[in-house]
Scaffold this active site. Structure first.
Site, PDB file in Angstrom:
ATOM      1  N   TYR A  70     -11.696-134.244  42.185  1.00 21.24           N
ATOM      2  CA  TYR A  70     -10.260-134.021  42.374  1.00 21.24           C
ATOM      3  C   TYR A  70      -9.505-135.197  41.782  1.00 21.24           C
ATOM      4  CZ  TYR A  70      -5.741-133.992  44.826  1.00 21.24           C
ATOM      5  OH  TYR A  70      -4.399-134.014  45.122  1.00 21.24           O
ATOM      6  N   GLU A 129      -1.830-132.040  39.538  1.00 19.04           N
ATOM      7  CA  GLU A 129      -3.079-132.068  40.302  1.00 19.04           C
ATOM      8  C   GLU A 129      -4.145-131.247  39.599  1.00 19.04           C
ATOM      9  OE1 GLU A 129      -3.383-131.428  44.900  1.00 19.04           O
ATOM     10  OE2 GLU A 129      -3.960-129.549  43.966  1.00 19.04           O
TER      11      GLU A 129
END
Ligand code: GDP
Ligand code: MN
Length: 380
Positions: free
Chosen positions: A101, A190
């Site tokens: 991530y 993101e």
């Protein structure tokens, strides 16, 4: 403004971040054609402005074009967290060895941008933050110093990524993502998951991208990405007229002057036992055209049974706003009951003006709660 995955990936691509080739489809037949064109196994992904698509059945692998058509048929029309799937993104299916991530967002508290990286990707970052906060490496970027390459290295060591070839690729991606974020005036970029393939190649498998609305004038190409058809029709009309409006589900239309007052108005209507039909901020002024525009949007909502104007005269005096309201009601016919609460600068003059020449369906109250109670009563 939130971007769809495929739009965010397009911006990622422009900044050099590796993404898979793909294309859009709105029907199963188009999905089949797209999969044929791409060749080999593909992934079929719902394009909706919400997360958790995988869990909701909005992301499916397909072996070939016929399978892609089938999967497209299953996904199109799905309701994912209240978002209807009307568009699909198909791309080459990736093989996944690891899911990381990576994000950059604006940390208001620190007045700096915040980079976050963890090897526990694929799941919601909130869950990682709750269950293993230590697994997330965080690093602020000073806006005046800008991004420095050592910061990417520090982030990568912090996240415990040890393979040199991953380190090298991720260091480049961190810099590209930060660059993409700054140049696009984004509030959030993101990548979840940022994958490592079995061959050791790192790439962005998903994108969540939010751009600051106030900066859209600098990015006509991004502004153009807005999906007008997916927006609530009333919110689209409001945007067109320059009215700040958010649709809610109740029966009492609300107008306030100032965002804070409008929010309080929503609350006070609930306290009075009613349910707000919208949030609407007239802004500082109170000129007739602004009131007409707002009323046009609010009354277009068929659930509205009464309208509540909550005006606090500060810099804008109550008598001015009262004239605006009266002029607006001259210009348009409104049958619904309207309750006006006027307080603050020149409140007496404002109330007198309305008492003098108001139509039958207009009521004036001196306090917020009294006005809300009256509106709730009239809407019943
Ligand atoms: P989200 O659920 O809305 O965050 O959608 P994502 O784009 O993140 O996809 C959800 C999950 O589907 C990912 O975490 C992956 O595990 C899986 N997925 C997505 N694309 C591919 C792919 O190309 N190949 C494989 N094997 N899995 C994928
Ligand atoms: Mn995701």
């Amino acid at each position: 403004m939130d971007l769809y995955e495929y739009q965010g990936k397009e911006l990622f691509r422009r900044f050099g971040i590796p993404v898979s080739d793909g294309s859009l489809a709105t029907t199963p037949a188009e999905a089949r054609a797209a999969a044929e064109e791409l060749g080999g196994p593909v992934v079929v992904k719902a394009q909706v402005l919400t997360g958790g698509r995988g869990k909701a059945g909005g992301v499916k692998l397909a072996d070939d074009a016929a399978d892609a058509e089938q999967k497209a048929d299953e996904i199109l029309g799905l309701d994912i967290n209240g978002h209807l799937v009307r568009k699909l993104w198909l791309e080459h299916a990736s093989e996944i060895a690891k899911e990381y991530y990576l994000s950059v967002t604006f940390d208001r508290g620190a007045k700096q941008s915040l980079l976050m990286l963890t090897t526990e990707g694929g799941v919601e970052i909130e869950q990682v933050a709750a269950e293993s906060p230590g697994a997330i490496a965080r690093l602020h970027v000073d806006p005046f110093e800008g991004f420095q390459p050592y910061q990417a290295r520090r982030l990568i060591y912090g996240a415990g990524i040890e393979a040199p070839n991953e380190q090298k690729q991720i260091a480049a991606i961190v810099e590209q993502l930060y660059c993409c974020y700054v140049e696009s005036d984004a509030m959030l970029c993101e990548i979840n998951p940022l994958i490592v393939t079995p061959e050791g190649e790192v790439k962005a498998l998903d994108s969540k991208f939010a751009v600051d609305d106030s900066a859209l004038y600098r990015h006509p190409d991004i502004a153009e990405m807005r999906d007008v058809a997916a927006a609530d029709p009333l919110e689209a009309l409001a945007r067109e007229k320059g009215v700040t409006y958010v649709k809610l589900d109740g029966s009492i239309g609300i107008l306030g002057n100032g965002a804070g007052l409008s929010m309080s108005t929503v609350d006070v209507v609930v306290v009075a036992g009613g349910s707000p039909a919208n949030f609407c901020d007239l802004g500082g002024g109170g000129d007739a055209q602004g009131v007409v525009d707002a009323l046009e949007v609010i009354t277009r909502d068929e659930q509205v049974r009464a309208i509540f104007f909550n005006i606090f005269g500060g810099i804008t005096r109550c008598d001015e706003v009262a004239r605006g309201i009266l002029a607006a009601l001259d210009q348009m016919r409104i049958e619904l009951p309207i309750v006006v609460r006027l307080d603050g600068t020149n409140a007496e003059e404002g109330r007198a003006l309305i008492a003098e020449s108001a139509p039958q369906n207009l009521f004036v109250e001196p306090t917020m709660l009294a006005a809300a109670t009256k509106a709730v009563e009239l809407a019943a």
